[in-house]
Design a protein around this motif. Structure first.
Motif, PDB file in Angstrom:
ATOM      1  N   SER A 224      28.553  31.224 -17.297  1.00 44.59           N
ATOM      2  CA  SER A 224      28.186  32.621 -17.117  1.00 44.59           C
ATOM      3  C   SER A 224      28.570  33.129 -15.733  1.00 44.59           C
ATOM      4  O   SER A 224      29.123  34.224 -15.577  1.00 44.59           O
ATOM      5  CB  SER A 224      26.676  32.788 -17.333  1.00 44.59           C
ATOM      6  OG  SER A 224      26.245  34.081 -16.955  1.00 44.59           O
ATOM      7  N   LYS A 225      28.278  32.329 -14.699  1.00 45.35           N
ATOM      8  CA  LYS A 225      28.556  32.767 -13.328  1.00 45.35           C
ATOM      9  C   LYS A 225      30.046  32.943 -13.102  1.00 45.35           C
ATOM     10  O   LYS A 225      30.480  33.895 -12.442  1.00 45.35           O
ATOM     11  CB  LYS A 225      27.967  31.763 -12.335  1.00 45.35           C
ATOM     12  CG  LYS A 225      28.094  32.185 -10.888  1.00 45.35           C
ATOM     13  CD  LYS A 225      27.330  33.474 -10.587  1.00 45.35           C
ATOM     14  CE  LYS A 225      25.846  33.257 -10.534  1.00 45.35           C
ATOM     15  NZ  LYS A 225      25.125  34.470 -10.081  1.00 45.35           N
ATOM     16  N   CYS A 228      31.116  36.189 -14.672  1.00 41.78           N
ATOM     17  CA  CYS A 228      30.662  37.369 -13.929  1.00 41.78           C
ATOM     18  C   CYS A 228      31.395  37.525 -12.606  1.00 41.78           C
ATOM     19  O   CYS A 228      31.842  38.619 -12.258  1.00 41.78           O
ATOM     20  CB  CYS A 228      29.152  37.279 -13.697  1.00 41.78           C
ATOM     21  SG  CYS A 228      28.179  37.386 -15.220  1.00 41.78           S
ATOM     22  N   LYS A 284      21.929  36.709 -19.504  1.00 37.96           N
ATOM     23  CA  LYS A 284      21.379  37.940 -18.948  1.00 37.96           C
ATOM     24  C   LYS A 284      22.333  38.629 -17.989  1.00 37.96           C
ATOM     25  O   LYS A 284      22.512  39.854 -18.039  1.00 37.96           O
ATOM     26  CB  LYS A 284      20.045  37.626 -18.249  1.00 37.96           C
ATOM     27  CG  LYS A 284      19.169  38.826 -18.036  1.00 37.96           C
ATOM     28  CD  LYS A 284      18.945  39.628 -19.313  1.00 37.96           C
ATOM     29  CE  LYS A 284      18.322  38.810 -20.439  1.00 37.96           C
ATOM     30  NZ  LYS A 284      18.211  39.578 -21.694  1.00 37.96           N
ATOM     31  N   GLU A 285      22.956  37.858 -17.085  1.00 39.35           N
ATOM     32  CA  GLU A 285      23.880  38.473 -16.132  1.00 39.35           C
ATOM     33  C   GLU A 285      25.110  39.024 -16.836  1.00 39.35           C
ATOM     34  O   GLU A 285      25.615  40.102 -16.489  1.00 39.35           O
ATOM     35  CB  GLU A 285      24.285  37.460 -15.062  1.00 39.35           C
ATOM     36  CG  GLU A 285      25.025  38.088 -13.894  1.00 39.35           C
ATOM     37  CD  GLU A 285      25.282  37.114 -12.756  1.00 39.35           C
ATOM     38  OE1 GLU A 285      25.932  37.527 -11.776  1.00 39.35           O
ATOM     39  OE2 GLU A 285      24.850  35.939 -12.854  1.00 39.35           O
ATOM     40  N   ASN A 288      24.122  42.259 -18.424  1.00 42.53           N
ATOM     41  CA  ASN A 288      24.015  43.339 -17.437  1.00 42.53           C
ATOM     42  C   ASN A 288      25.376  43.887 -17.035  1.00 42.53           C
ATOM     43  O   ASN A 288      25.494  45.070 -16.677  1.00 42.53           O
ATOM     44  CB  ASN A 288      23.265  42.837 -16.199  1.00 42.53           C
ATOM     45  CG  ASN A 288      21.805  42.558 -16.471  1.00 42.53           C
ATOM     46  OD1 ASN A 288      21.227  43.075 -17.437  1.00 42.53           O
ATOM     47  ND2 ASN A 288      21.184  41.721 -15.655  1.00 42.53           N
TER      48      ASN A 288
END
Length: 467
Positions: A224-225, A228, A284-285, A288
């Protein structure tokens, strides 16, 4: 908009990496379609269990022996080394250079062995205690599993004429730990996505300490990171199965439907029941930042899988998935003095917070509050504290199961009554019911021995017959 995707491959799929290359990385793609992709890889199946402890059985691995002060940790590390090299032999058919791969394993493992020996030596002095080093040791051991699979993947791809870059996020011999996002940003700085496939380790060494917060869920957090920080256009999770309306092993492959489209709200509901499409803290990130996630079957490359985004809502009311879990304990607090008392539930939650316990569902009435918790989270001291804080109440515990119908749009009169009727016709007693006003899920608490029968009943009535 970014052109690249960030794609995660789990440990079971990694053990079939030759097929992954043919199905996922190459498939029917033209040469100019191979690149613009970042693959975040887990350790090969079984390796992390051997390095730490078995995730399901608790059988000790290297870390658990080391933590217990058991000198068998070195023997266990030797076994993991043999296990890694056995995997290397299996990967030769996919294109791995065996001699180079084994040399890499020896280099990393011996480095770890020396580190752990040094910790033991330091802790032989009274001013140092093993507990101070355990998290660092756990992260060190875990990281080598992902480093092994990532290094092998790059070697295989390069040997097959594919431009591949190793992005080693494990911080091997780094002098300092950077903040998570900064570590990702620095390692991906200047990468030419258009002409390379990047293979990144699922473990990232960072200031925050991924294992301290997420333990063995860290690879999805890294996935995920990266998505993003690098502003990917899409995240893709390659699994060994499709995200379907029910468990095909239980319902029958011909009776389930591939979901196809859903939203992050539904993904959260699935995660709450242990059916993670993706770790909720990871999604979640991405949610967003409006980065969609696609869940695919790695071994059905022609199928687009299921797309999860922020905006989808089914055009017509329907149940997208029937799932649940049978490892639930109902913790009931019954107190006649509860009626009208402000803050009673808050006092219960203080005990939950003290023991870092969260619940999956909850029921209340005038004098009873029942929380439904995963059985693994309910320890003896938690129950003792609960009873000690509510001595005038009757605190009881019962083994149950939860079955749930989930969908992005379930706003239709009759779904609830239909579900209750389906269960009743199969002689299944409903112990409790939960449905929020947003109408994205219905939960039925049933006797644990009725769990599979309840799942089949709901799937038949709400998915198969509705279709």
């Amino acid at each position: 908009m970014s052109k690249h995707t960030v794609e995660k491959i789990g440990g079971t799929s990694m053990s079939r990496f030759g097929e992954i290359v043919d199905n996922v990385i190459l498939g029917n793609r033209k040469e100019n379609e191979i690149y613009n992709r970042v693959f975040v890889v887990s350790a090969y199946g079984g390796i992390t269990n051997a390095l730490l402890e078995h995730k399901k059985t608790g059988e000790p691995g290297v870390y658990q022996y080391f933590k217990d002060g058991d000198q068998r940790w070195e023997e266990a590390l030797d076994k993991v080394t043999e296990q890694m090299k056995a995997v290397n032999e299996e990967m030769v058919a996919a294109g791995l250079n065996l001699e180079e791969a084994n040399s890499y394993v020896d280099q990393r493992v011996e480095g770890i062995r020396n580190c752990l020996r040094d910790i033991c030596r330091i802790c032989s002095y009274g001013h140092f205690h093993l507990d101070e080093f355990l998290m660092a040791a756990r992260e060190l051991l875990s990281s080598v599993g992902e480093a092994h699979s990532a290094w092998n993947s790059v070697n295989i791809l390069n040997n097959r004429g594919i431009n591949a870059l190793l992005i080693d996020l494990t911080g091997w011999k780094d002098n300092e730990a950077k903040p998570f996002a900064e570590k990702i940003e620095s390692e991906f700085a200047g990468v030419d996505y258009a002409n390379n496939i990047c293979v990144a380790t699922g473990y990232t060494k960072c200031k925050e300490g991924l294992m301290h917060t997420f333990d063995r869920g860290y690879s999805e957090i890294t996935f995920s990171k990266i998505a993003c920080v690098t502003e990917a256009r899409e995240g893709v999770i390659h699994k060994e199965f499709h995200l379907s309306s029910g468990d095909p092993n239980l319902m029958g492959l011909e009776k389930v439907e591939i979901i196809g489209r859903t939203n992050f709200d539904v993904a959260d509901q699935l995660a709450d029941l242990g059916m993670e499409a993706i770790h909720p803290k990871a999604s979640k990130e991405m949610e967003n930042l409006s980065i969609p996630i696609r869940v695919t079957n790695a071994f059905e490359p022609e199928h687009p899988g299921t797309l999860i985004d922020t905006s989808f809502r089914s055009e017509f009311p329907r149940v997208e998935m029937v799932t649940g879990r049978d490892d639930i304990l109902a913790i009931e607090v019954h107190d006649p003095d509860m009626v009208g008392e402000s803050g009673y539930d808050f006092r219960i939650m203080e005990v939950f917070a003290k023991h870092k316990v969260s619940y999956t569902a909850k029921n209340t009435n005038a004098n009873t509050i029942t929380h439904f918790l995963p059985e693994k989270d309910v320890k003896e001291q938690f129950m003792l504290d609960l009873k000690a804080n509510f001595q005038g109440a009757e605190v009881s515990m019962k083994e149950v199961a939860i079955v749930s119908a989930i969908g992005s749009n379930m706003n239709k009169p009759g779904f609830l009554s239909r579900s209750a009727e389906d269960l009743a016709q199969n002689q299944i007693n409903i112990l409790a019911v939960n449905q929020c006003m947003r109408q994205v899920n219905m939960q039925f608490v049933v006797e644990r021995h009725d769990y599979e029968k309840a799942l089949k009943s709901l799937h038949k009535g709400l998915v198969e017959e509705e279709k």
